[in-house]
Write an enzyme that holds these catalytic residues in place. Structure first.
Site, PDB file in Angstrom:
ATOM      1  N   CYS A  58      33.247  37.829  88.425  1.00 16.76           N
ATOM      2  CA  CYS A  58      32.197  36.910  88.896  1.00 16.76           C
ATOM      3  C   CYS A  58      31.549  37.360  90.188  1.00 16.76           C
ATOM      4  O   CYS A  58      30.655  36.704  90.693  1.00 16.76           O
ATOM      5  CB  CYS A  58      32.775  35.506  89.071  1.00 16.76           C
ATOM      6  SG  CYS A  58      33.991  35.366  90.412  1.00 16.76           S
ATOM      7  N   CYS A 210     -20.152  32.325 108.724  1.00  8.83           N
ATOM      8  CA  CYS A 210     -21.368  32.758 109.408  1.00  8.83           C
ATOM      9  C   CYS A 210     -21.221  34.072 110.161  1.00  8.83           C
ATOM     10  O   CYS A 210     -22.208  34.617 110.644  1.00  8.83           O
ATOM     11  CB  CYS A 210     -21.837  31.675 110.371  1.00  8.83           C
ATOM     12  SG  CYS A 210     -20.722  31.431 111.786  1.00  8.83           S
ATOM     13  N   CYS A 260      -7.003  22.970 106.644  1.00  9.68           N
ATOM     14  CA  CYS A 260      -5.587  22.832 106.241  1.00  9.68           C
ATOM     15  C   CYS A 260      -4.654  22.963 107.429  1.00  9.68           C
ATOM     16  O   CYS A 260      -3.469  22.622 107.334  1.00  9.68           O
ATOM     17  CB  CYS A 260      -5.231  23.881 105.194  1.00  9.68           C
ATOM     18  SG  CYS A 260      -6.150  23.761 103.649  1.00  9.68           S
ATOM     19  N   CYS A 331      17.854  31.218 115.829  1.00  8.31           N
ATOM     20  CA  CYS A 331      18.493  30.701 117.046  1.00  8.31           C
ATOM     21  C   CYS A 331      18.521  29.178 117.062  1.00  8.31           C
ATOM     22  O   CYS A 331      19.413  28.583 117.674  1.00  8.31           O
ATOM     23  CB  CYS A 331      17.790  31.229 118.289  1.00  8.31           C
ATOM     24  SG  CYS A 331      16.009  30.912 118.312  1.00  8.31           S
ATOM     25  N   HIS A 736      12.464  30.579 121.645  1.00 10.81           N
ATOM     26  CA  HIS A 736      13.888  30.877 121.502  1.00 10.81           C
ATOM     27  C   HIS A 736      14.713  29.686 121.989  1.00 10.81           C
ATOM     28  O   HIS A 736      14.372  29.033 122.970  1.00 10.81           O
ATOM     29  CB  HIS A 736      14.231  32.118 122.331  1.00 10.81           C
ATOM     30  CG  HIS A 736      15.609  32.633 122.109  1.00 10.81           C
ATOM     31  ND1 HIS A 736      16.054  33.080 120.878  1.00 10.81           N
ATOM     32  CD2 HIS A 736      16.659  32.772 122.952  1.00 10.81           C
ATOM     33  CE1 HIS A 736      17.314  33.481 120.974  1.00 10.81           C
ATOM     34  NE2 HIS A 736      17.703  33.298 122.226  1.00 10.81           N
TER      35      HIS A 736
END
Length: 774
Positions: A58, A210, A260, A331, A736
């Site tokens: 497996c 444009c 969006c 992190c 971080h």
């Protein structure tokens, strides 16, 4: 009768057996994931003697360490006899022939070109049979050579997960697919040299409608920008822009859709650029794209690892001082894990019980949350993996530690989650909430052992109509609070520098959290829109109080950080004054708000009934499709033909409501959850856990559940600061994270795989505060 013979090596002789289990075992070349880099139940790896045993049936990986023997545990549960033992040794790095020769290009994780281990490592392999007592057997028998080769040449499960996670699913949107451009015009090279509104020559975004060229917003790693591209969108509503410098001959580039508010794919980029005289095939990538910038910043961000006098901070090793390797933008997860495994409840739940659970668990270890949490507990708390090693090529620095790699846990905890399944940076507080909810669901039938209950407490919301003065009290079980951070800019901040703010105390932020706030309110007594005052108080106090400082706000479509110093200057923080007092004798209650009965489009309902569908199912279809007409509801009915017919449109049963209130949920929340899930109790439980922040329709409810109270109301409610999670960067989704934990009478900094003694932890910069009740 098995045969045996001696295979000679220069200094040793090894007994090799021809095992009878080769013919009986189901040995086929793998077509699924192969766990081969480390044990699935601990962090022993190929690099630690005696190596890792990979099951040839497996493809689970188990260690053969004397005190754990996880490969033996796997055999006892599965009766899979044959394993491939893999032990690898790092080869010496070849020196460059010429000192002036360029070093090899650093491999970018974003490229995800599978690296050949053959160039880096020497592998020692052997096949063992646990049914024969762990004896080594001949690798050339049967189809063993084919299976062994498939294992050695396959990508490991962790590597496959990493590649999949890095393949960000950026898709096209209707605005890129249906983009309407202005008439063609050729942009001369000078028109593409700098921003139309300033002199910036990098981080330039070309409007694909444009042809306007505007600089972007400030980005990761100090990339400059004045936001003129965004200002152009605000003026013109032209939605799609392309970042110059990221265009490749293959027709890829950074594309941003302002409507969006996200990165998108432009399937017709070549055509859209040609409208301005730009030939995509002649373009060369000269700037880092957004994802590369984010990854680079995360890996290069380093909290100060030296003292004020320039001395290197003292590195720490041993139990409880094990670091977590950064997987690339992981992190946020590492900082949360270091904090929770410094708490007694999580240590006791997952560390001493690990072997017992692992020996009985019937799930695949890589897919079992408790197995993986136990693995983390063992890795962080045992001290076995917190050993000093020379991690750099020079010996100028004191040896550090490699730490452990939480890749298997990250794959499991992020599975199916839109954000945490990716390798993008995430919000540490959102990950904490996701982790606690996931653990709580896992422990649903074993609530006494649930370690997340140390965070649980009950909050009371008081709402008072400002016209009729009537009140409503509602209680809700919570596991954290989010406190506002009052921001007062210091006017003397110089132009071009980071904005600076006046310091505030932690208590001032708590006062803001519990103070009255004014909200618009539809009063059921006045029967009109008015205003109400609401505030929050503690009914009970938790053992561990998790506090998020609301340091981020949205401005011009961008989440920005407010770097207000928060002073935590008290060794003991008393919260007695924030306790709730409940309804007073002289207060009158607002009438209960009864949920509105569902309404149906009568014309659509009649049409569906005439088609022969039962009325109950027709109503359900109309609700499920938002009363958007008979045709859409009819399609829904055909898709749900196997759904049960006995749907009670009148509301949930008292028995179902009782099942949820016995778990500690208020009656109104129980009714709402059942109503949202068609009276399915199991789905209602899922809904409740995924809508923990909803206070709508709450009624006064005891803080007790069937298994005991969440927290207690005893006074004094005194707390000490246990740990903090701090963030460097401009947004919770970049930068971080690190953790500081107070343990063994000292502050300890956990910065990925670096663990050091912190002389002056930056408590004023913290994003998440963890307080322990004393």
């Amino acid at each position: 009768m098995s045969t045996s013979y001696l295979l000679s090596f220069p200094t040793i002789e090894v007994l090799i057996m021809a095992c009878p289990h080769i013919s009986s075992a189901s040995l086929v070349a793998n077509s699924t994931q192969v766990h081969k880099e480390e044990c699935t139940l601990c962090f022993d790896s190929q690099d630690l003697a005696p190596g890792i045993d990979v099951c040839l049936t497996c493809f689970n990986a188990g260690c053969d360490s004397p005190d754990r023997k996880h490969a033996q545990v796997h055999y006892q549960k599965t009766n899979h006899p044959l394993v491939l033992n893999i032990y690898r040794l790092l080869k010496d790095k070849p020196k460059r022939a010429d000192a002036t020769e360029e070093p090899p290009q650093k491999i970018s994780k974003l490229a995800i070109v599978p690296e050949s281990d053959k160039d880096k490592y020497e592998f020692v392999t052997k096949v063992k049979c646990y049914a024969c007592g762990g004896a080594e057997i001949d690798k050339s028998l049967g189809n063993l050579p084919i299976v062994i080769d498939s294992v050695m040449t396959s990508l490991s499960a962790s590597r496959q997960s990493e590649i999949k996670a890095w393949e960000e699913e950026i898709t096209a949107c209707e605005h890129t697919q249906n983009l309407v451009q202005n008439p063609p015009k050729k942009l001369e090279s000078q028109a593409l040299a700098h921003c139309n509104d300033c002199d910036l020559k990098e981080n330039l975004w070309l409007c694909l409608v444009c042809g306007n060229l505007g600089c972007g917003r400030q980005q990761y790693g100090g990339v400059g920008g004045n936001g003129h591209g965004l200002a152009h969108f605000d003026q013109t509503k032209h939605p799609i822009s392309c970042k110059l410098g990221t265009i490749t001959p293959e027709g890829t580039a950074d594309i941003y859709c302002y409507l969006c508010n996200d990165s998108k794919l432009d399937p017709l980029l070549g055509k859209h650029l040609a409208n301005f005289g730009i030939n995509v095939e002649s373009q060369q990538k000269t700037e880092k794209n957004l994802t590369e910038l984010q990854l680079e910043q995360n890996l290069q961000f380093d909290f100060s690892m030296v003292t004020e006098d320039g001395k290197e901070l003292e590195k720490l090793f041993g139990p409880g001082y094990t670091g977590l390797k950064n997987l690339g933008n992981s992190c946020y997860m590492a900082s949360v894990l270091q904090v929770i495994f410094s708490l007694d409840a999580f240590q006791q739940r997952y560390y001493p019980t690990a072997m017992e659970h692992q020996s009985q668990c019937l799930l695949e270890p890589a897919n079992c949350l408790q197995c993986q949490l136990s693995k983390l507990a063992d890795g962080l708390l045992s001290g076995r993996y917190s050993q000093a090693v020379q991690t750099n090529e020079t010996e100028s620095e004191a040896p550090g530690q490699d730490g452990i790699t939480p890749a298997m846990f990250k794959t499991l905890i992020g599975k199916g989650h839109e954000e945490f399944a990716t390798m993008r940076q995430q919000d540490a507080f959102e990950f904490f909430q996701h982790l606690m909810t996931t653990i709580e669901r896992k422990e649903l039938n074993n609530s006494e052992s649930d370690p997340t209950k140390i965070f649980k407490f009950t909050i009371q919301q008081r709402l008072q109509c400002l016209d009729c003065k009537r009140v409503r009290y509602s209680n809700n079980n919570e596991s954290n609070i989010s406190i506002p951070v009052p921001a007062r800019k210091i006017k003397s901040a110089e132009e071009g520098s980071e904005e600076s703010y006046e310091p505030v105390t932690f208590e001032t932020c708590l006062e803001s959290f519990t103070a009255d706030s004014m909200v618009e309110y539809l009063c059921p007594f006045c029967n009109k829109k008015t205003h109400a005052a609401k505030n929050m108080r503690f009914v009970t106090f938790p053992e561990i109080l998790m506090v998020q400082a609301l340091r981020f706000e949205s401005e011009n479509y961008v989440t920005c950080k407010i770097s207000v110093p928060i002073l935590f200057d008290k060794e003991i923080l008393n919260l007695d004054k924030y306790i709730a007092h409940g309804k007073q004798e002289n207060e009158e209650s607002l009438p209960e708000e009864t949920p509105a009965e569902p309404t149906f489009d009568k014309v659509a309902l009649d049409q569906l009934i005439m088609m022969g569908f039962p009325e109950t199912r027709c109503k359900k279809a109309l609700i499920a499709t938002g009363n958007n007409g008979a045709e859409i509801a009819m399609n829904w009915l055909f898709e749900h033909m196997d759904d049960p017919d006995n749907i009670d449109m009148s509301g949930p049963s008292e028995a179902d409501i009782a099942k949820l209130t016995d778990m500690g949920f208020s009656q109104s929340r129980a009714k709402k959850a059942l109503g949202e899930t068609n009276n399915d109790v199991q789905r209602a439980i899922e809904w409740l856990f995924s809508h923990e922040d909803s206070n709508e329709g709450l009624s006064l409810q005891s803080s007790h559940n069937g298994n005991g109270a969440f927290g207690d109301s005893k006074l004094p409610a005194n707390y000490q600061l246990h740990s903090v999670i701090s963030h460097k960067g401009t947004s919770p989704h970049c930068g971080h994270y690190v953790a500081h934990v107070y343990k063994d009478q000292q502050w300890v900094l956990y910065n990925d795989n670096k663990v050091v003694k912190a002389t002056r932890p930056p408590l004023e910069e913290a994003y998440i505060y963890i307080l322990r009740r004393i």
